[in-house]
Write an enzyme that holds these catalytic residues in place. Structure first.
Site, short mmCIF file in Angstrom:
data_model
loop_
_atom_site.label_atom_id
_atom_site.label_comp_id
_atom_site.label_asym_id
_atom_site.label_seq_id
_atom_site.Cartn_x
_atom_site.Cartn_y
_atom_site.Cartn_z
N LYS A 343 0.82 -1.21 0.00
CA LYS A 343 0.00 0.00 0.00
C LYS A 343 0.86 1.26 0.00
CE LYS A 343 -4.30 -1.51 2.27
NZ LYS A 343 -5.25 -0.93 1.31
N ARG A 350 -7.53 6.93 -3.11
CA ARG A 350 -8.80 6.22 -3.11
C ARG A 350 -9.74 6.84 -4.16
NH1 ARG A 350 -9.66 1.73 0.73
NH2 ARG A 350 -7.86 1.88 2.11
N SER A 404 -6.14 -3.90 -2.02
CA SER A 404 -7.22 -3.94 -1.04
C SER A 404 -6.84 -4.85 0.12
CB SER A 404 -8.49 -4.47 -1.71
OG SER A 404 -9.43 -4.92 -0.74
N GLY A 405 -6.91 -4.31 1.35
CA GLY A 405 -6.67 -5.15 2.53
C GLY A 405 -7.72 -6.22 2.67
N ARG A 492 -15.81 -4.04 -1.98
CA ARG A 492 -15.15 -2.76 -1.75
C ARG A 492 -15.37 -1.78 -2.90
NH1 ARG A 492 -14.89 -2.49 3.27
NH2 ARG A 492 -13.03 -1.18 3.34
N HIS A 498 -12.64 1.36 -3.15
CA HIS A 498 -11.54 0.70 -3.86
C HIS A 498 -11.79 0.68 -5.36
CE1 HIS A 498 -8.58 -0.81 -1.02
NE2 HIS A 498 -9.54 -1.20 -0.20
#
Length: 587
Positions: A343, A350, A404-405, A492, A498
């Site tokens: 990241k 975003r 994306s986490g 997301r 996202h």
């Protein structure tokens, strides 16, 4: 100062789960997760909460199997290498009682180290956590015999695991230190909807007022914390995101603008099912709910319980649960490290920033434009990560987008479950495709209890007694864990937080646009995803795109190598944020 109470909603699951010590202490860890995110306690955010659960389950795993004498014919190897594992007292016989006593001692030791350390900044959270810990110490029938050899062995194991992997005092962990976003086109920056949060000047004394605080989660985390069990710390990386003039960037922007916008915007064309899925998977540190690793553990509890062979002895079932939950939570702990490293290496803004600032007129340093033209929209709003069980506004998470986490955590956890059940012959699994591990689950985001409040949250009152717009009860069915991996990632986009390439490469998943230009996707059952990390990857080989292949590769790596302690990483940069490897790319 009087301690505020915290009334937690009940968890809807069979009572029998917590009769197993490992599942009981998993439950305790998940409860502490949502307590700390309700009262701003320690181990907060997706990174530290995944690490806390990884430490908890790794300590329980090694205490349990270590107490059995590490017989490789009947139990897996411990994470701790033989040279680092404490000797087993000869009086500790390889019995279920001793294994569970060691496991329980290890669990209590880890949770106390993580959540009950003296001098926490927020007394309210610390007090609530200590109260919870006292309740957790009166469980289901494992005697807490502090003087027993098995108990002492479990404590010693936990201390070794904690010393090896925990974020120690003075280390940055997920703290923001003196990090500030570099800003500018395409780079992560403060969001316009929630650029600051108001925090108490002194959490112990509300009369001192509040101050504005810019929040950034984990800028040094990926570069400084230790790896749990991935064998290739430098290999779990992803390719650069598709930079303009790559048409994929514009396609992703137009898609999230259409599918992830606020409900009242005339540009938003999201279906009711997509909105349900967006909220179902959220768990964005919400009040009374916590973070994504808690959700994935809840689903894993449901699957593990439904698939467990009730004809087996409790001892044999415990062995399965101990191994499965350690594998999954260690995978998520490493997923947090590698996702956050990527990241802040890629530093991508975003969609809320990207859509509003897409036009050249958004930057004083650029020439400007004669008119703002689509797809730029300086007034666009995302559906946003929900501030469930509060009256606060939705938000975008305070860290860069790519990868994306959620996609990384979910893929790592569910892939590990798929590999585990395939290995014991109880499921049919294509490692790079679909499986037959179906399940039905009710998310706490959509359980008929959680709500959007009309007034500030009152921690002393049950959420059921507080006025607000109640989220409809929805029971969601998934034909496979592979389907869950993909919906979790897609969710997301539907929240508007996202880009699609944060999760996956559209070339691997898409079927092209329909007649109206709307992107179409393959059914997950038709997606075969082999472009992930392998031990045979060579320097110069193309890297995957997004969090799904990143998480899959982390799980594959840890499972195939047996989840063992790795050699000390070199070089280490663990003392101060200024020594972080990411400094040059993020300031």
């Amino acid at each position: 100062m009087e301690r505020p109470m915290l009334v937690l909603p009940d968890v809807d699951e069979p009572a029998g789960l917590n009769a197993f010590p490992v599942l009981y202490w998993n439950h305790a860890g998940l409860q502490l997760n949502r307590i700390t995110h309700s009262l701003r306690g320690p181990q907060g955010g997706p990174t530290m909460s995944s690490r806390a659960l990884g430490l908890l389950h790794l300590a329980m795993h090694d205490a349990f199997f270590g107490a059995l004498g590490h017989d490789e014919q009947s139990s897996p190897a411990t994470w701790l290498r033989d040279v680092n594992r404490p000797p087993l007292d000869r009086s500790i016989q390889a019995t279920e009682a001793n294994a569970n006593a060691a496991l329980t001692a290890a669990a209590i030791t880890i949770l106390e180290r993580l959540y009950c350390a003296p001098g926490e900044v927020c007394d309210a959270a610390s007090n609530a956590l200590r109260d919870a810990m006292r309740n957790f110490k009166s469980p289901f029938g494992v005697a807490l015999e502090a003087g027993s050899p098995a108990h002492h062995y479990g404590v010693t194991i936990a201390e070794k695991v904690h010393s090896a992997l925990a974020v120690l005092p003075g280390e940055p962990g997920a703290d923001q230190g003196d990090y500030r976003p570099r800003g500018g086109r395409y780079h992560f920056d403060d969001e316009p909807l929630n650029p600051v949060r108001l925090a108490d000047v002194d959490p112990r004394d509300a009369s001192k007022g509040q101050k504005a605080q810019r929040v950034y989660h984990g800028p040094f985390y990926g570069a400084t914390v230790k790896t749990f069990a991935a064998t290739d710390p430098n290999g779990h990386r992803i390719a650069d995101w598709p930079r303009p003039p790559d048409p994929e960037y514009i396609a992703a922007l137009e898609e999230v603008q259409r599918l992830g916008g606020a409900p009242l915007l005339n540009t938003t064309h999201r279906t009711a099912d997509e909105t349900v899925a967006a909220y179902f998977w959220a768990y964005d540190g919400a009040n009374l709910i916590g973070t994504p690793p808690r959700l994935y553990n809840q689903i894993l509890r449901h699957i593990a319980w439904s698939r467990s062979d009730a004809s087996l002895s409790d001892f044999d079932r415990s062995k399965e649960f101990v191994r499965l939950f350690a594998l999954a939570n260690v995978a998520m702990a490493d997923a947090g490290k590698f996702a956050w490293a990527e990241k802040y290496r890629h530093d991508l803004w975003r969609p809320l920033s990207g859509i509003r600032q897409h036009d050249a007129s958004a930057f004083a340093s650029e020439t400007g434009s004669a008119m703002v033209t689509p797809p730029a929209d300086p007034f666009w709003l995302a559906l946003g990560a929900p501030e469930t069980n509060s009256d606060r506004l939705s938000f975008k998470p305070p860290f860069p987008a790519y990868p994306s986490g959620h996609a990384t955590f979910g893929a790592a956890c569910f892939q590990m479950a798929r590999l585990y059940y395939a290995s014991n012959g109880t499921a049919t699994v294509d490692r790079n495709g679909v499986d037959d591990i179906g399940f039905t689950f009710v998310s706490e985001e959509m359980n008929g209890v959680s709500r959007d409040l009309h007034q500030p949250y009152d921690p002393s009152s049950p959420i059921e007694d507080q006025p607000g717009l109640v989220r409809t009860y929805v029971k969601r069915n998934f034909p496979s864990l592979w389907h869950a991996i993909w919906e979790n990632a897609f969710s997301r986009i539907w929240l508007g937080v996202h880009w699609r390439f944060d999760a996956f490469d559209y070339q691997d998943t898409g079927r092209g646009p329909d007649a109206d230009g709307r992107e179409r996707y393959k059914d997950p059952a038709d997606v075969g995803y082999s472009h992930v990390w392998t031990a045979k990857r060579k320097a110069g080989d193309p890297l995957p795109i997004g969090g799904v292949p990143l998480g899959l590769g982390i799980a594959n790596d840890i499972f195939d190598s047996g989840m063992r302690q790795q050699a000390e990483e070199m070089p280490k940069a663990r003392s101060t944020p200024q020594q972080s490897k990411i400094t040059d790319t993020t300031y």
